[in-house]
Every structure is written in structure tokens, then in C-alpha cells.
Design an enzyme around this catalytic site. Sequence first.
Site, PDB file in Angstrom:
ATOM      1  CG  ASP A  99      72.814   2.220 -12.433  1.00  0.00           C
ATOM      2  OD1 ASP A  99      73.779   2.948 -12.138  1.00  0.00           O
ATOM      3  OD2 ASP A  99      72.355   1.365 -11.644  1.00  0.00           O
ATOM      4  CD  GLU A 135      73.872   5.712 -14.731  1.00  0.00           C
ATOM      5  OE1 GLU A 135      74.669   5.187 -13.935  1.00  0.00           O
ATOM      6  OE2 GLU A 135      72.739   6.126 -14.387  1.00  0.00           O
TER       7      GLU A 135
END
Length: 229
Positions: free
Chosen positions: A44, A116
Site C-alpha cells: 500500500d 497490494e
Amino acid sequence: MSVSLSRLERQLGYTFKDQELMVLALTHRSFAGRNNERLEFLGDAILNFVAGEALFERFPQAREGQLSRLRARLVKGETLALLARGFDLGEYLRLGSGELKSGGFRRESILADALEALIGAIYLDAGMEAARERVLAWLTTEFDSLTLVDTNKDPKTRLQEFLQSRACELPRYEVVDIHGEPHCRTFFVECEINLLNEKSRGQGVSRRIAEQVAAAAALIALGVENGHE
């Protein structure tokens, strides 16, 4: 390495040196043992940095708030899940029996988190340049479709997209008071979101306007916008 993971690597456009990293990135917390949450955290951060850097270079005249809104569109869960579905990522996820039965391999949040995690895994496997190259390649279509016109959205829409990009619950609006005669009323609204300890407030001649003002206040409180655009 299984044939299926070789196929996924071809779809991702990346071959892992450490196959265990790839497997870990595909392991949901519902599965016994280690899971992909730490890799998701790392991915992320990398995704937001790479997207932010690319937008900074692509839109030299854009203001901070505009760049933040463009990035929110790029990294929101809906976008990531769409990419993940394009890779058939759900077919490779390691899920617990409960998640399997409930269709977790199709769930937007699980798919976005796994993508992610794969970004984080690529970073650990080969470094920042490899991760950057994959992120930019995966998001090419989304980047090419962006214009600064995309930032001209109302505050409620911008707040919703910002929260969705971080897999947060959507804002809750409540009319807490109404002043004035029926032909000349002022509505007072509170906006509650989980990321803020205090509710944001807004007022206006209609509920809609009051909600927009409250959403704008929330964006400022979150640091997404500075109120001077």
C-alpha cells in the site's frame, strides 16, 4: 512451482526469485499460518508513493489537493480489484474454509489487498524499480484516462473516493438541526467517519449543500485538502 502460479506470473508480467514471497502474498488471514497483511501494508505504501510520484511528474500544474484526488482514484479498492480480476487473482488466493464458502475469492477488498501484497512482495523480491515498473504497467490505462477535470468533483464524492481508496467505511451524514421558516431554512449536518475522532459539521440552505460543506470540512480535517483551492 505449480503450473498455476507460473500462469499467474505471466499475467502479472513478473517472475519471482523467491516463490515463498508470492505464496505469502496470496495468503489471506483466514488461512492457517502466516498471512499477507504485512505485505499488504508495505505494498500500500509503495503503491501510494509510485502513483503520487507519477502524478507529480505528469501534472506539473496540479495543486496538492488535485494530485491527492487523482491518486485516490488510482489506488482505490475498486480500481485494484478490477486489476486483480483481470489477472484472475481470485483463483490463486489461499483462503480459509469460511471465506471460500462465502465467496471471498470474489470480494473486492480481499482482491485489492492481495494485489497490494503482491506489490510488497515484488519490492522485497527485486527492489523498488521492479515494483515501480509493475505498478506503472498495471495502471497504464487508468493513468492515460486521467485529466485534471477528474478533480472537479463535489466534496461528498471526493470524500467517498478517498475513503474507498483506503478500504474505510463510507461517511455517515445526519441532520442535527433545522432553523428558520419553511421558505428560508438553514440545515445543520454532521458528517461522521471512522478516521476522525470528531464529527465534521456543515450548514446550508438545503440538506444537500450542508452535507457538501460537512464533507469539505472532513477532507480538510483529514489533511487531504487544505481549504485554499
